[in-house]
Design an enzyme around this catalytic site. Structure first.
Site, mmCIF file in Angstrom:
data_model
loop_
_atom_site.group_PDB
_atom_site.id
_atom_site.type_symbol
_atom_site.label_atom_id
_atom_site.label_comp_id
_atom_site.label_asym_id
_atom_site.label_seq_id
_atom_site.Cartn_x
_atom_site.Cartn_y
_atom_site.Cartn_z
ATOM 1 N N SER A 1 42.534 33.832 37.371
ATOM 2 C CA SER A 1 41.277 34.566 37.246
ATOM 3 C C SER A 1 40.158 33.631 36.794
ATOM 4 O O SER A 1 39.844 32.681 37.506
ATOM 5 C CB SER A 1 41.479 35.763 36.305
ATOM 6 O OG SER A 1 40.421 36.672 36.448
ATOM 7 N N ASP B 1 45.092 44.568 42.832
ATOM 8 C CA ASP B 1 44.310 43.981 41.744
ATOM 9 C C ASP B 1 42.978 44.739 41.643
ATOM 10 O O ASP B 1 42.193 44.745 42.595
ATOM 11 C CB ASP B 1 44.081 42.502 42.085
ATOM 12 C CG ASP B 1 43.358 41.724 41.015
ATOM 13 O OD1 ASP B 1 42.549 42.328 40.285
ATOM 14 O OD2 ASP B 1 43.587 40.506 40.935
ATOM 15 N N HIS C 1 46.581 42.502 38.611
ATOM 16 C CA HIS C 1 45.921 41.275 38.121
ATOM 17 C C HIS C 1 46.664 40.624 36.950
ATOM 18 O O HIS C 1 46.239 39.579 36.468
ATOM 19 C CB HIS C 1 44.504 41.638 37.669
ATOM 20 C CG HIS C 1 43.560 40.456 37.530
ATOM 21 N ND1 HIS C 1 43.161 39.691 38.606
ATOM 22 C CD2 HIS C 1 42.943 39.921 36.452
ATOM 23 C CE1 HIS C 1 42.336 38.746 38.187
ATOM 24 N NE2 HIS C 1 42.183 38.849 36.882
HETATM 25 N N1 LIG Z 1 39.808 43.799 28.714
HETATM 26 C C1 LIG Z 1 39.676 43.804 30.136
HETATM 27 C C2 LIG Z 1 40.848 43.118 30.794
HETATM 28 C C3 LIG Z 1 40.918 41.664 30.498
HETATM 29 C C4 LIG Z 1 41.887 40.991 31.429
HETATM 30 O O1 LIG Z 1 42.419 41.597 32.335
HETATM 31 N N2 LIG Z 1 42.085 39.690 31.243
HETATM 32 C C5 LIG Z 1 42.944 38.987 32.141
HETATM 33 C C6 LIG Z 1 42.180 37.881 32.771
HETATM 34 S S1 LIG Z 1 40.825 38.566 33.704
HETATM 35 C C7 LIG Z 1 39.947 37.214 34.272
HETATM 36 O O2 LIG Z 1 39.835 36.169 33.788
HETATM 37 C C8 LIG Z 1 44.155 38.468 31.396
HETATM 38 O O3 LIG Z 1 44.762 37.508 31.781
HETATM 39 N N3 LIG Z 1 44.517 39.170 30.312
HETATM 40 C C9 LIG Z 1 45.631 38.799 29.465
HETATM 41 C C10 LIG Z 1 46.881 39.589 29.700
HETATM 42 O O4 LIG Z 1 47.808 39.400 28.922
HETATM 43 O O5 LIG Z 1 46.954 40.318 30.707
HETATM 44 C C11 LIG Z 1 39.541 45.205 30.684
HETATM 45 O O6 LIG Z 1 39.285 46.061 29.869
HETATM 46 O O7 LIG Z 1 39.637 45.376 31.886
#
Ligand SMILES: N[C@@H](CCC(=O)N[C@@H](CSC=O)C(=O)NCC(=O)O)C(=O)O
Length: 280
Positions: A147, A225, A258
């Site tokens: 991402s 995603d 995602h």
């Molecule tokens: N808080 C957000 C969601 C944040 C999210 O999905 N972060 C992803 C990376 S998104 C792009 O860089 C991530 O890797 N999160 C860590 C995990 O453990 O999944 C929302 O409210 O949508």
């Protein structure tokens, strides 16, 4: 100087967490390293993983499931943090997609971010530091990410193909100049002049490149995603690769979202891809 915070036996090797003082960000930074058991003395191939929004240096090592394969391939894994912490910028932790946990792997030029939010230079600094301090083979280092981190990996590799010899990504923000996350980050860190954004836009960089990775680039993208429709634009990077004659394997996977269940499903393919590209 590296300060070892903790160390854990893992697949016959060592999972470590470090802190050090960064010249690029002017602050203490944390990162993690997986060191496989060395089959032979000498330098090892290494793979840098850049994580996404809200993540830190622990996320990938805890959720990615990469150590088993890295141990088998004799490959070092490195996962930096995603931004400076405690820079003292007012409101820096107020949003999850800008500021803390959201450094976007750029060198900010706008006040008040420009003093510390310099994650592009930081990744290069960390690469040099680890080549000097740990058994990394400078000629066999690859980079990948997810991402925001997929964006960072593509940009760092495209701008420094001699330093990062292989590149792949999971669901990268592939055309940040035209998506809401990228527009917010780039206008905040780089300012309103969109011509300065091109240096950090993988699709823009690739459209002017000349097939810098002849062994190809691997991208995996889940079709379930929730960010695919308005934030990621893999098709823009695909078109830029076609224009540049850059071999790209862009795999679209029905049903995957995602998150790290998606990443851990395909992590072995990415390590195998880098291992083959780096001659590990
Ligand atoms: N808080 C957000 C969601 C944040 C999210 O999905 N972060 C992803 C990376 S998104 C792009 O860089 C991530 O890797 N999160 C860590 C995990 O453990 O999944 C929302 O409210 O949508």
């Amino acid at each position: 100087m590296l300060e070892l915070i903790s160390e854990h036996a893992c697949f016959g090797g060592s999972q470590r967490f470090y802190r050090h003082q960064s010249a690029a960000t002017g602050l203490p930074m944390r990162f993690s390293v997986f060191l496989p058991a060395e089959a032979a003395p000498g330098k090892l191939p290494a793979l840098f993983y850049l994580a996404g929004l809200t993540c830190n240096e622990e996320t990938f090592m805890m959720k990615g499931g990469a150590q088993r394969v890295a141990a088998r391939e004799g490959m070092v894994l490195v996962a930096p943090d995603t931004s400076p912490r405690d820079a003292g910028v007012a409101g820096e932790a107020d949003a999850w997609d800008f500021g803390v946990g959201a450094g976007f792997y750029v060198d900010a030029t706008e006040e008040p971010w420009s003093k510390n939010y310099r994650m592009y230079s930081y990744i290069l600094e960390l690469r040099d530091l680890l080549v000097a301090e740990l058994p990394l083979d400078a000629a066999r280092i690859g980079i990948f990410g997810h991402s925001m981190g997929g964006h960072g990996a593509l940009v760092l590799a495209l701008r420094n193909p001699g330093l990062f010899r292989s590149v792949s990504a999971f669901a990268p923000i592939a055309a940040p100049s035209r998506c809401p996350w990228g527009e917010k980050a780039f206008s905040g860190y780089l300012g309103a002049d969109e011509s300065s954004w091109r240096a950090y836009d993988a699709s823009a960089l690739m459209s002017q490149a000349n097939a810098p990775f002849p062994n190809g680039i691997l991208i995996d993208q889940g079709l379930a995603d929730k960010f695919l429709g308005d934030q990621l634009y893999p098709e823009a990077f695909e078109a830029a690769c076609r224009h540049a004659g850059q071999p790209l394997e862009l795999r679209r996977h029905a049903g995957y979202d995602h998150g790290y269940y998606f990443i851990s499903t395909f992590i072995e393919d990415h390590l195998n891809f880098h291992s083959a590209s780096l001659g590990a």
